[in-house]
Write a protein that holds these residues in place. Structure first.
Motif, short mmCIF file in Angstrom:
data_model
loop_
_atom_site.label_atom_id
_atom_site.label_comp_id
_atom_site.label_asym_id
_atom_site.label_seq_id
_atom_site.Cartn_x
_atom_site.Cartn_y
_atom_site.Cartn_z
N GLN A 1 -18.54 -11.00 0.01
CA GLN A 1 -19.33 -9.79 0.04
C GLN A 1 -18.42 -8.61 -0.26
OE1 GLN A 1 -21.81 -9.55 3.67
NE2 GLN A 1 -20.94 -11.54 4.14
N HIS A 2 -19.02 -7.46 -0.48
CA HIS A 2 -18.24 -6.24 -0.71
C HIS A 2 -18.28 -5.37 0.54
CE1 HIS A 2 -18.92 -7.46 -4.96
NE2 HIS A 2 -17.64 -7.19 -4.97
N PHE A 3 -17.16 -4.71 0.80
CA PHE A 3 -17.02 -3.84 1.97
C PHE A 3 -16.35 -2.55 1.54
CE2 PHE A 3 -17.07 -8.17 3.45
CZ PHE A 3 -17.91 -8.14 4.56
N MET A 4 -16.93 -1.43 1.97
CA MET A 4 -16.34 -0.12 1.75
C MET A 4 -15.50 0.20 2.97
SD MET A 4 -16.47 3.33 2.78
CE MET A 4 -17.79 3.22 3.92
N VAL A 5 -14.29 0.74 2.71
CA VAL A 5 -13.41 1.15 3.80
C VAL A 5 -13.00 2.59 3.55
CG1 VAL A 5 -11.25 0.68 5.01
CG2 VAL A 5 -12.53 -1.22 4.02
N TYR A 6 -13.24 3.43 4.55
CA TYR A 6 -12.77 4.82 4.52
C TYR A 6 -11.74 4.97 5.64
CZ TYR A 6 -12.36 9.77 5.40
OH TYR A 6 -11.85 11.02 5.62
N ILE A 7 -10.55 5.46 5.29
CA ILE A 7 -9.48 5.60 6.26
C ILE A 7 -8.87 7.00 6.12
CG2 ILE A 7 -7.43 4.54 7.25
CD1 ILE A 7 -7.95 2.17 5.25
N PRO A 8 -9.21 7.90 7.04
CA PRO A 8 -8.57 9.22 6.98
C PRO A 8 -7.11 9.13 7.42
CG PRO A 8 -9.99 9.09 8.91
CD PRO A 8 -10.16 7.80 8.14
N ASP A 9 -6.30 10.01 6.89
CA ASP A 9 -4.92 10.10 7.35
C ASP A 9 -4.87 10.75 8.72
OD1 ASP A 9 -4.05 9.01 4.96
OD2 ASP A 9 -3.19 10.87 4.18
N LYS B 1 -4.12 17.57 -2.66
CA LYS B 1 -3.53 17.15 -1.40
C LYS B 1 -4.28 15.92 -0.86
CE LYS B 1 -2.30 18.64 3.20
NZ LYS B 1 -2.57 19.58 4.27
N MET B 2 -3.57 14.80 -0.73
CA MET B 2 -4.17 13.57 -0.21
C MET B 2 -4.42 13.70 1.28
SD MET B 2 -1.85 10.80 -2.29
CE MET B 2 -0.30 11.70 -2.09
N ASN B 3 -5.56 13.13 1.72
CA ASN B 3 -5.88 13.17 3.15
C ASN B 3 -6.50 11.88 3.68
OD1 ASN B 3 -8.44 13.32 2.08
ND2 ASN B 3 -9.03 15.18 3.16
N GLY B 4 -6.43 10.82 2.90
CA GLY B 4 -6.98 9.54 3.34
C GLY B 4 -7.07 8.56 2.19
N SER B 5 -7.78 7.47 2.43
CA SER B 5 -7.93 6.42 1.43
C SER B 5 -9.36 5.89 1.42
CB SER B 5 -6.98 5.25 1.73
OG SER B 5 -5.64 5.67 1.70
N LEU B 6 -9.81 5.50 0.23
CA LEU B 6 -11.10 4.84 0.07
C LEU B 6 -10.84 3.52 -0.66
CD1 LEU B 6 -14.19 5.13 0.42
CD2 LEU B 6 -14.24 5.92 -1.94
N GLN B 7 -11.44 2.46 -0.15
CA GLN B 7 -11.21 1.14 -0.72
C GLN B 7 -12.53 0.37 -0.76
OE1 GLN B 7 -8.54 -0.44 2.26
NE2 GLN B 7 -6.80 0.70 1.46
N VAL B 8 -12.66 -0.51 -1.75
CA VAL B 8 -13.76 -1.46 -1.79
C VAL B 8 -13.15 -2.84 -1.94
CG1 VAL B 8 -15.82 -2.26 -3.01
CG2 VAL B 8 -15.37 0.20 -2.81
N TRP B 9 -13.43 -3.68 -0.96
CA TRP B 9 -12.87 -5.04 -0.89
C TRP B 9 -13.93 -6.08 -1.18
CZ3 TRP B 9 -7.75 -5.91 0.32
CH2 TRP B 9 -7.03 -4.84 0.85
N GLU C 1 -14.05 -8.95 9.53
CA GLU C 1 -12.79 -9.29 10.20
C GLU C 1 -11.67 -9.52 9.19
OE1 GLU C 1 -15.76 -10.79 10.85
OE2 GLU C 1 -16.14 -9.86 12.82
N GLU C 2 -11.99 -10.16 8.07
CA GLU C 2 -10.99 -10.38 7.02
C GLU C 2 -10.52 -9.04 6.44
OE1 GLU C 2 -10.58 -12.40 2.58
OE2 GLU C 2 -12.30 -12.96 3.84
N VAL C 3 -11.46 -8.14 6.20
CA VAL C 3 -11.11 -6.82 5.67
C VAL C 3 -10.26 -6.05 6.67
CG1 VAL C 3 -12.02 -4.60 4.88
CG2 VAL C 3 -13.13 -6.73 4.18
#
Length: 113
Positions: free
Chosen positions: A9-17, A66-74, A80-82
């Motif tokens: 499946q696909h998962f969106m991940v948002y991770i602020p710094d 200016k970077m302030n986080g990350s966005l990922q699609v796995w 749990e794997e993500v």
């Protein structure tokens, strides 16, 4: 969305710094190790989309980005794997990312047919 455990499946991940004064420098210091791992995950097609997020003022004309986080699609079998993949990143262990504010959500990548 019902799927078997073996279905990817696909998962969106948002991770602020983190917001402490040393975060940007830690991000820059760890960047080459972070990017090396990211390249491998993209090549393996586990990581579909990835990039830093920017502050709102970064889009203004002549503004510094200016970077302030990350966005990922796995692409993975489970949340749990993500979560494990995110926790294995140097930005996680190196205190760049705010561990308390990570969002992982299932998603549909692209438009459904």
């Amino acid at each position: 969305m019902a799927t078997s455990a073996s279905t990817k499946q696909h998962f969106m991940v948002y991770i602020p710094d983190r917001t402490d004064p040393g975060t940007l420098q830690r991000r820059l210091d760890l960047r080459s190790e972070h990017l090396e791992r990211i390249r491998t995950l993209v090549t393996n097609e586990t990581l579909k989309v990835v990039g830093p997020t920017l502050t709102p003022e970064s889009v203004l004309p002549n503004a510094e980005q200016k970077m302030n986080g990350s966005l990922q699609v796995w692409e993975a079998s489970s949340i749990e794997e993500v979560k494990k993949l995110v926790e294995d990143d140097i930005y996680y262990s190196g205190d760049v990312w705010d561990k308390e504010k990570i969002i992982i959500a299932p998603m549909i990548l692209g438009h459904p047919k």
